[in-house]
Design an enzyme around this catalytic site. Structure first.
Site, PDB file in Angstrom:
ATOM      1  N   ASP A   1      52.588 100.476  30.744  1.00 53.06           N
ATOM      2  CA  ASP A   1      52.283  99.579  30.833  1.00 53.06           C
ATOM      3  C   ASP A   1      50.352  99.079  31.430  1.00 53.06           C
ATOM      4  OD1 ASP A   1      54.039  99.316  28.787  1.00 53.06           O
ATOM      5  OD2 ASP A   1      55.198  99.307  30.652  1.00 53.06           O
TER       6      ASP A   1
ATOM      7  N   HIS B   1      51.347  99.611  22.584  1.00 58.11           N
ATOM      8  CA  HIS B   1      50.520  98.603  23.508  1.00 58.11           C
ATOM      9  C   HIS B   1      49.926  97.420  22.552  1.00 58.11           C
ATOM     10  CE1 HIS B   1      49.066 103.615  22.411  1.00 58.11           C
ATOM     11  NE2 HIS B   1      48.947 102.091  21.432  1.00 58.11           N
TER      12      HIS B   1
ATOM     13  N   GLN C   1      53.170 106.807  28.073  1.00 59.16           N
ATOM     14  CA  GLN C   1      53.656 106.636  28.718  1.00 59.16           C
ATOM     15  C   GLN C   1      52.719 106.598  30.195  1.00 59.16           C
ATOM     16  OE1 GLN C   1      55.399 108.500  26.265  1.00 59.16           O
ATOM     17  NE2 GLN C   1      55.815 105.980  26.107  1.00 59.16           N
TER      18      GLN C   1
HETATM   19  P1  IMP Z   1      62.326 106.667  27.227  1.00 57.55           P
HETATM   20  O1  IMP Z   1      60.296 107.101  26.490  1.00 57.55           O
HETATM   21  O2  IMP Z   1      62.500 106.094  25.784  1.00 57.55           O
HETATM   22  O3  IMP Z   1      63.321 107.840  26.271  1.00 57.55           O
HETATM   23  O4  IMP Z   1      62.770 106.620  28.213  1.00 57.55           O
HETATM   24  C1  IMP Z   1      62.795 106.567  29.217  1.00 57.55           C
HETATM   25  C2  IMP Z   1      61.960 105.931  30.557  1.00 57.55           C
HETATM   26  O5  IMP Z   1      60.374 105.763  30.152  1.00 57.55           O
HETATM   27  C3  IMP Z   1      62.473 104.047  30.629  1.00 57.55           C
HETATM   28  O6  IMP Z   1      62.724 104.005  31.408  1.00 57.55           O
HETATM   29  C4  IMP Z   1      61.551 103.838  29.350  1.00 57.55           C
HETATM   30  O7  IMP Z   1      61.871 102.283  29.819  1.00 57.55           O
HETATM   31  C5  IMP Z   1      60.680 103.808  30.203  1.00 57.55           C
HETATM   32  N1  IMP Z   1      59.267 104.185  28.974  1.00 57.55           N
HETATM   33  C6  IMP Z   1      59.351 104.703  28.271  1.00 57.55           C
HETATM   34  N2  IMP Z   1      58.065 104.598  27.268  1.00 57.55           N
HETATM   35  C7  IMP Z   1      57.366 103.633  28.040  1.00 57.55           C
HETATM   36  C8  IMP Z   1      55.961 102.706  28.082  1.00 57.55           C
HETATM   37  O8  IMP Z   1      55.135 102.529  26.874  1.00 57.55           O
HETATM   38  N3  IMP Z   1      55.444 101.812  29.155  1.00 57.55           N
HETATM   39  C9  IMP Z   1      56.365 102.110  30.105  1.00 57.55           C
HETATM   40  N4  IMP Z   1      57.894 102.689  30.254  1.00 57.55           N
HETATM   41  C10 IMP Z   1      57.785 103.575  29.711  1.00 57.55           C
END
Ligand code: IMP
Length: 433
Positions: A13, A41, A228
């Protein structure tokens, strides 16, 4: 032209849209190389009459909104087909032409049972949960590594698709029923759902690595955009509180099929403060009024889940780490305007771990959990900076802040975001050669 990689330096983010806006029409291809619809985004588009429209994208590469760009979903991505078509329909309804989108035949598909597994696993973990987005990302990457995944190309071969779903469910249904005490997935329904997308999907599917190779040979600009960020990378992040893909510069190559020798620049986005969603260590986190100030002023609420983001001061130990792991050539600092009005602006320059100073990320994760920030405090500024368009337009204290950050992170700051709008940015060095 060589390829350019764009990554997030922190926990996501950071506002990658700022960099893509700056490169705008000069980019010919934008490739999403990792992650899926866990990303989010918000892209703000300014119409000619000055009105602003917000688009929230989760799966589609941001380049989808620029008519001259060919957007690509690379092999490293996991695709939820329902979300893919929902996003495309939403954009089409607003008059956006999405017909140039290409999807790698080797990208993996998020099957409905993996969405279920993501949620029930988190519930099962209780206090030890990761705080995932619940979109099925982890279980789908696990299937890929376990070699029981479903790929985009499988959707076009019903026999193969059925075999693969049966193979995956043979084990998963045992887990769903016996461990998680939930309903088994029905293979027929899964196959039927996935097949229902085949006709719409077919024209978009390509050998995207080959398409990109040709584009590079023709001198086109290819931007490889990470979902990410560095500290959420499965190898280099704060494991296990990470996502399940490679979100750093190395992942750009495996996730797109573009070799490392073709990458000339790595641009990292660094927010002027730090945020994180989900669980996991966060040394500069603020649980006080300053944290609330950053959350409110920076509108720090998740695009994907709506969760309030955890907020804290800028941490340049992390910034330096991102420089090193990604080989960053250029930084874009975003949201500098959010810091306006603070009497003092702290920067975390090192950690204290049980009385020992650490200038680099501690080797062991437990040390990172215990790290107490060592701050350097810079004087703040009060002036509205959103109208600044050159570095010299910034108040002296804001300039000093940027220069100090640049010195500490070890790579040049080429652009600075000073507001949410597309043009609210200062460009110090061109991001494209
Ligand atoms: P997952 O990607 O859904 O498996 O989540 C794993 C970790 O990555 C968690 O802490 C989410 O909050 C974080 N996360 C996944 N995508 C994003 C993103 O686009 N921005 C910020 N954190 C993310």
């Amino acid at each position: 032209m060589p390829a350019i990689v764009l990554v997030g330096a922190q926990w996501g983010d950071e506002g990658k849209g700022k960099a893509t806006d700056l490169m705008g029409e000069d980019v010919d291809y934008v490739v999403k190389f990792n992650g899926g619809n866990n990303a989010g985004h918000t892209v703000v588009i300014e119409a000619e009459d000055g009105s602003r429209e917000k688009y929230a994208l989760h799966l589609l590469p941001s380049g989808i909104l620029t008519p001259s760009v060919t957007p690509i979903i690379g092999n490293g991505v996991v695709v939820d087909l329902e979300v893919l078509f929902e996003e495309l329909d939403g954009l089409n309804a607003r008059g956006v032409d999405t017909s140039k989108l290409l999807v790698s035949a080797n990208a993996h598909v998020i099957a409905p049972y993996n969405r279920t597994l993501d949620k029930v696993t988190e519930r099962f973990l209780g206090a030890r949960k990761i705080g995932t987005t619940g979109r099925g990302i982890g279980p789908t990457y696990a299937d890929k590594m376990n070699r029981v995944g479903i790929r985009i190309q499988d959707i076009f071969d019903e026999g193969i698709l059925r075999q693969k779903v049966d193979a995956a469910l043979a084990l998963k249904n045992q887990v769903l029923v016996k461990i998680y005490n939930t309903r088994a997935a029905e293979a027929d329904r899964v196959v039927e759902e996935l097949l229902s997308y085949a006709d719409r999907l077919r024209p978009m599917v390509a050998d995207t690595a080959l398409v990109l190779e040709k584009a590079l040979n023709e001198g086109q600009n290819v931007l490889l955009e990470a979902g990410q960020a560095t500290l959420l990378d499965v190898d280099h992040g704060t494991y296990p509180f990470v996502t399940s893909s490679s979100a750093t510069a190395g992942g750009a190559c495996t996730g797109s099929g573009i070799p490392p020798t073709r990458v000339s620049r790595v641009i990292a986005i660094l927010k002027a403060y730090t945020t994180r969603v989900g669980e996991g260590p966060f040394p500069t986190e603020l649980d006080d009024d300053n944290g609330e100030f950053l959350r409110k002023t920076g509108a720090e609420y998740g695009t994907t889940t709506g969760r309030p983001r955890r907020c804290g001061w800028l941490d340049v130990v992390i910034g330096r780490y991102a420089t090193r792991i990604n080989g960053v050539t250029d930084f874009v600092i975003t949201k500098l305007d959010v810091l306006t009005g603070l009497p003092k602006v702290p920067i975390c320059v090192a950690y204290d771990v049980d009385g020992v100073r650490h200038d680099e990320m501690p080797v062991g994760q437990s040390d990172f959990h215990h790290a107490t920030p060592i701050y350097e405090e810079l004087d703040g500024w009060w002036e509205d900076i959103s109208g600044c368009r050159t570095f010299e337009d910034l108040p002296a204290n804001a300039q000093a802040y940027v220069l100090r950050v640049e010195e500490l992170i070890g790579a040049r700051v080429s652009a600075i975001g000073v507001g949410p709008g597309r043009h609210e940015i200062i460009e110090r060095h061109a991001l494209l050669d």
